[in-house]
Enzyme design. Structure first.
Site, PDB file in Angstrom:
ATOM      1  N   ASN A   1      46.819  45.687  35.958  1.00 46.50           N
ATOM      2  CA  ASN A   1      45.661  46.502  35.613  1.00 46.50           C
ATOM      3  C   ASN A   1      45.781  47.924  36.196  1.00 46.50           C
ATOM      4  O   ASN A   1      45.648  48.123  37.408  1.00 46.50           O
ATOM      5  CB  ASN A   1      44.410  45.787  36.169  1.00 46.50           C
ATOM      6  CG  ASN A   1      43.124  46.432  35.725  1.00 46.50           C
ATOM      7  OD1 ASN A   1      43.014  47.642  35.646  1.00 46.50           O
ATOM      8  ND2 ASN A   1      42.123  45.601  35.451  1.00 46.50           N
TER       9      ASN A   1
ATOM     10  N   ASP B   1      41.873  39.961  43.203  1.00 46.20           N
ATOM     11  CA  ASP B   1      41.220  39.168  42.184  1.00 46.20           C
ATOM     12  C   ASP B   1      39.742  39.519  42.194  1.00 46.20           C
ATOM     13  O   ASP B   1      39.131  39.601  43.261  1.00 46.20           O
ATOM     14  CB  ASP B   1      41.436  37.679  42.447  1.00 46.20           C
ATOM     15  CG  ASP B   1      41.441  36.938  41.134  1.00 46.20           C
ATOM     16  OD1 ASP B   1      42.307  37.236  40.299  1.00 46.20           O
ATOM     17  OD2 ASP B   1      40.526  36.115  40.910  1.00 46.20           O
ATOM     18  N   SER B   2      39.208  39.755  41.010  1.00 46.26           N
ATOM     19  CA  SER B   2      37.807  40.177  40.980  1.00 46.26           C
ATOM     20  C   SER B   2      37.071  39.478  39.850  1.00 46.26           C
ATOM     21  O   SER B   2      37.684  38.936  38.932  1.00 46.26           O
ATOM     22  CB  SER B   2      37.720  41.697  40.821  1.00 46.26           C
ATOM     23  OG  SER B   2      38.649  42.144  39.871  1.00 46.26           O
TER      24      SER B   2
ATOM     25  N   GLY C   1      37.202  47.299  31.691  1.00 48.63           N
ATOM     26  CA  GLY C   1      36.484  46.021  31.703  1.00 48.63           C
ATOM     27  C   GLY C   1      34.974  46.166  31.484  1.00 48.63           C
ATOM     28  O   GLY C   1      34.504  46.797  30.530  1.00 48.63           O
ATOM     29  N   TYR C   2      34.215  45.604  32.419  1.00 43.01           N
ATOM     30  CA  TYR C   2      32.753  45.583  32.301  1.00 43.01           C
ATOM     31  C   TYR C   2      32.075  46.868  32.807  1.00 43.01           C
ATOM     32  O   TYR C   2      30.852  46.913  32.904  1.00 43.01           O
ATOM     33  CB  TYR C   2      32.196  44.383  33.081  1.00 43.01           C
ATOM     34  CG  TYR C   2      32.719  43.037  32.610  1.00 43.01           C
ATOM     35  CD1 TYR C   2      32.251  42.457  31.426  1.00 43.01           C
ATOM     36  CD2 TYR C   2      33.689  42.348  33.337  1.00 43.01           C
ATOM     37  CE1 TYR C   2      32.734  41.225  30.999  1.00 43.01           C
ATOM     38  CE2 TYR C   2      34.174  41.104  32.915  1.00 43.01           C
ATOM     39  CZ  TYR C   2      33.691  40.558  31.748  1.00 43.01           C
ATOM     40  OH  TYR C   2      34.172  39.344  31.324  1.00 43.01           O
TER      41      TYR C   2
ATOM     42  N   THR D   1      49.807  43.917  40.164  1.00 44.39           N
ATOM     43  CA  THR D   1      48.708  43.847  39.196  1.00 44.39           C
ATOM     44  C   THR D   1      49.173  44.354  37.840  1.00 44.39           C
ATOM     45  O   THR D   1      50.094  45.160  37.761  1.00 44.39           O
ATOM     46  CB  THR D   1      47.494  44.695  39.658  1.00 44.39           C
ATOM     47  OG1 THR D   1      46.465  44.625  38.672  1.00 44.39           O
ATOM     48  CG2 THR D   1      47.846  46.155  39.888  1.00 44.39           C
TER      49      THR D   1
ATOM     50  N   HIS E   1      32.682  46.972  44.490  1.00 54.52           N
ATOM     51  CA  HIS E   1      33.268  45.815  45.174  1.00 54.52           C
ATOM     52  C   HIS E   1      34.689  46.130  45.630  1.00 54.52           C
ATOM     53  O   HIS E   1      35.058  45.921  46.777  1.00 54.52           O
ATOM     54  CB  HIS E   1      33.260  44.638  44.197  1.00 54.52           C
ATOM     55  CG  HIS E   1      33.832  44.980  42.836  1.00 54.52           C
ATOM     56  ND1 HIS E   1      33.358  46.026  42.093  1.00 54.52           N
ATOM     57  CD2 HIS E   1      34.860  44.451  42.105  1.00 54.52           C
ATOM     58  CE1 HIS E   1      34.045  46.115  40.956  1.00 54.52           C
ATOM     59  NE2 HIS E   1      34.962  45.173  40.949  1.00 54.52           N
TER      60      HIS E   1
END
Ligand code: ITT
Length: 219
Positions: free
Chosen positions: A44, A100-101, A175-176, A42, A202
């Protein structure tokens, strides 16, 4: 036993002599010898932090690997993860996983979904709030699909339902996170510690499923 104890005592003497905690150093060396390595492919760092927190109790060292793999344009995150697994397993032979998200917003017909990264990089959290301006249905969910490669592909999934906040709140995470409020919480992910976010998120749920599998042992 006597030998171990006297070795322990001499470590103690040595450590006070050189002002260094040799016992802890020794424990770390032993743990590292028996620890298995699991690569997380990743780019991230936020994802890596969350995975390390969840897998903390296992004798598995998570190592981030930034190996570029194509994220195909598909509406299904599982399809994207499986393609990534297939691509990376050609290049990399040790056990690894990737994830993956995406964020799926009800009023926007599940947008941004698989395009979450691109949308975050372009319109960002402000853009999402503008798109929802004046709309009362702010329901959304995050989905995470983890693909583990351990002599073959295995998929673990997790979903976190919640809603998009009216404003940006909190500075934690990535991110969000500052605009997503999970069900049964008054806080956004952006206001939570890694541990608290993992208990709702999640990715936390998908990681829990992977942990159950890993507890049986990576071959
Ligand atoms: P990879 O290298 O692992 O692919 P990425 O950041 O590109 O890292 P994704 O392709 O899974 O990750 O993109 C999903 C995007 O959705 C990500 O960039 C974030 O902006 C957002 N996202 C995913 N999980 C999130 C979370 O837990 N909190 C906030 N935003 C998240």
């Amino acid at each position: 036993m006597t030998i171990i104890l006297s070795f322990w005592a001499s470590l103690s003497d040595l450590s006070s002599a050189i002002n260094f905690d040799l016992r802890n150093f020794f424990i770390r060396v032993i743990v590292n010898i028996f620890m298995e390595e699991l690569y997380f492919i990743t780019s991230n760092k936020g994802k890596v932090k969350e995975a390390k927190e969840k897998l903390n109790h296992l004798d598995i060292e998570i190592i981030q690997l930034e190996l570029d793999y194509p994220e195909i344009q598909a509406s299904d995150l599982k399809e994207i993860a499986l393609y990534g697994l297939d691509f990376c397993s050609e290049k990399f032979k040790s056990p690894f996983f990737l994830e993956d998200s995406g964020l799926f917003i009800e009023e926007l017909n599940s947008f941004p979904g698989p395009y979450s990264r691109y949308v975050h990089e372009t319109i960002g959290n402000d853009g999402i709030l503008k798109l929802l301006l004046g709309l009362s249905n702010r329901n959304a969910y995050f989905k995470s699909v983890i693909g583990l490669y351990n002599n073959g592909p295995i998929i673990f999934e997790g979903v976190s339902r919640g809603k998009i906040s009216n404003e940006i709140i909190g500075k934690s995470g990535f991110g969000y996170d500052p605009i997503f409020m999970p069900e049964n919480s008054e806080k956004t992910f952006g206001e939570m510690s890694t541990e608290e976010k993992n208990s709702y998120s999640h990715r936390g749920k998908a990681l829990d499923n992977m942990v159950k599998y890993l507890e049986k042992g990576v071959e």
